[in-house]
Each structure stands twice: as C-alpha cells, then as structure tokens.
Design a protein around this motif. Structure first.
Motif, PDB file in Angstrom:
ATOM      1  N   HIS A  40       0.688  -1.239  -0.049  1.00 38.52           N
ATOM      2  CA  HIS A  40       0.150  -0.104   0.010  1.00 38.52           C
ATOM      3  C   HIS A  40       1.024   1.145   0.173  1.00 38.52           C
ATOM      4  O   HIS A  40       1.912   1.370   0.955  1.00 38.52           O
ATOM      5  CB  HIS A  40      -0.881   0.070   1.257  1.00 38.52           C
ATOM      6  N   VAL A  41       0.574   2.286  -0.989  1.00 44.49           N
ATOM      7  CA  VAL A  41       1.399   3.342  -0.946  1.00 44.49           C
ATOM      8  C   VAL A  41       0.485   4.293  -0.512  1.00 44.49           C
ATOM      9  O   VAL A  41      -0.584   4.664  -0.972  1.00 44.49           O
ATOM     10  CB  VAL A  41       2.207   3.690  -2.287  1.00 44.49           C
ATOM     11  N   VAL A  42       0.695   5.085   0.786  1.00 43.26           N
ATOM     12  CA  VAL A  42       0.090   6.099   1.056  1.00 43.26           C
ATOM     13  C   VAL A  42       0.053   7.583   0.382  1.00 43.26           C
ATOM     14  O   VAL A  42       1.321   8.187   0.203  1.00 43.26           O
ATOM     15  CB  VAL A  42       0.393   6.309   2.541  1.00 43.26           C
ATOM     16  N   CYS A  43      -1.046   7.931  -0.212  1.00 41.90           N
ATOM     17  CA  CYS A  43      -1.176   9.088  -0.815  1.00 41.90           C
ATOM     18  C   CYS A  43      -0.494  10.304  -0.097  1.00 41.90           C
ATOM     19  O   CYS A  43      -0.764  10.518   1.071  1.00 41.90           O
ATOM     20  CB  CYS A  43      -2.625   9.462  -1.492  1.00 41.90           C
ATOM     21  N   GLN A  44      -0.077  11.350  -0.831  1.00 45.57           N
ATOM     22  CA  GLN A  44       0.621  12.276  -0.255  1.00 45.57           C
ATOM     23  C   GLN A  44       1.986  12.062   0.282  1.00 45.57           C
ATOM     24  O   GLN A  44       2.580  13.049   0.430  1.00 45.57           O
ATOM     25  CB  GLN A  44      -0.397  13.330   0.664  1.00 45.57           C
ATOM     26  N   SER A  45       2.031  11.127   1.054  1.00 48.00           N
ATOM     27  CA  SER A  45       3.328  10.872   1.860  1.00 48.00           C
ATOM     28  C   SER A  45       4.480   9.870   1.168  1.00 48.00           C
ATOM     29  O   SER A  45       5.462  10.082   1.401  1.00 48.00           O
ATOM     30  CB  SER A  45       3.163  10.263   3.293  1.00 48.00           C
ATOM     31  N   GLY A  46       3.826   9.043   0.095  1.00 49.14           N
ATOM     32  CA  GLY A  46       4.617   8.096  -0.382  1.00 49.14           C
ATOM     33  C   GLY A  46       4.983   6.906   0.413  1.00 49.14           C
ATOM     34  O   GLY A  46       5.750   6.250   0.000  1.00 49.14           O
ATOM     35  N   VAL A  47       4.782   6.835   1.776  1.00 51.72           N
ATOM     36  CA  VAL A  47       5.116   5.726   2.596  1.00 51.72           C
ATOM     37  C   VAL A  47       4.634   4.549   2.068  1.00 51.72           C
ATOM     38  O   VAL A  47       3.466   4.402   1.822  1.00 51.72           O
ATOM     39  CB  VAL A  47       4.746   6.172   3.933  1.00 51.72           C
ATOM     40  N   ARG A  48       5.481   3.559   1.979  1.00 53.83           N
ATOM     41  CA  ARG A  48       4.966   2.354   1.384  1.00 53.83           C
ATOM     42  C   ARG A  48       4.650   1.306   2.590  1.00 53.83           C
ATOM     43  O   ARG A  48       5.678   1.168   3.352  1.00 53.83           O
ATOM     44  CB  ARG A  48       5.892   1.508   0.598  1.00 53.83           C
ATOM     45  N   LEU A  49       3.767   0.544   2.709  1.00 49.14           N
ATOM     46  CA  LEU A  49       3.285  -0.406   3.791  1.00 49.14           C
ATOM     47  C   LEU A  49       3.242  -1.599   3.163  1.00 49.14           C
ATOM     48  O   LEU A  49       2.279  -1.910   2.172  1.00 49.14           O
ATOM     49  CB  LEU A  49       1.900   0.097   4.484  1.00 49.14           C
TER      50      LEU A  49
END
Length: 85
Positions: A40-49
């Motif tokens: 999962h890539v978090v919108c706006q932050s680009g953090v990948r989970l």
C-alpha cells in the motif's frame, strides 16, 4: 484478520510508526489466511506499507526459508530507506 484481508488498524498503526520515525517503508508479517501479500502506498506521503503472509502450515525447514526470504526483502529495503529529521 478480517475475512476480506488485513486489518486496517494495523496499517494505520504502521503508518503512524513510519511517520514518527521518518521512514519511507514499513512491513507487517501475518500468518497466511484470507489476506494476500500486498503493498500500500499512502497518498501525499509516499510511505510504502508492505504486508507479508507466512504459511504456518508447512514443515519447519520450509517455514525457515520463507522467513529468511521475508527478512531479505526487509533488509534490502532498509538499505534504501530514507530517514528524515
């Protein structure tokens, strides 16, 4: 686990840890069930989970190989993870 996949609460908690620590990537390891491994890539932050699924219904030597493989993925990602102050 939920019948439709991984619990959203776990993803939100992992996102909170990544945000607090300034990490670009975080990993969850679940016992294999209804969920499939997912990124999962978090919108706006680009953090990948990244959620990994481990099949616990296998011989110990196969389980060891699967855990070593997941550890390798995590370690290779850790080399490129950016820490922000």
């Amino acid at each position: 686990e939920k019948p439709s996949g991984y619990p959203n609460a776990d993803l939100y908690q992992l996102l909170a840890y990544c945000t607090a620590l300034g990490l670009d990537e975080g990993h969850l390891v679940y016992a294999k069930g209804a969920g499939v491994p997912a990124v999962h890539v978090v919108c706006q932050s680009g953090v990948r989970l990244i959620a990994h699924a481990v099949d616990l219904d296998q011989p110990p030597d196969h389980l060891d190989k699967q855990m070593i493989s997941i550890a390798g993925v995590i370690a290779s990602g850790a080399e490129s993870v950016t820490r922000t102050p």
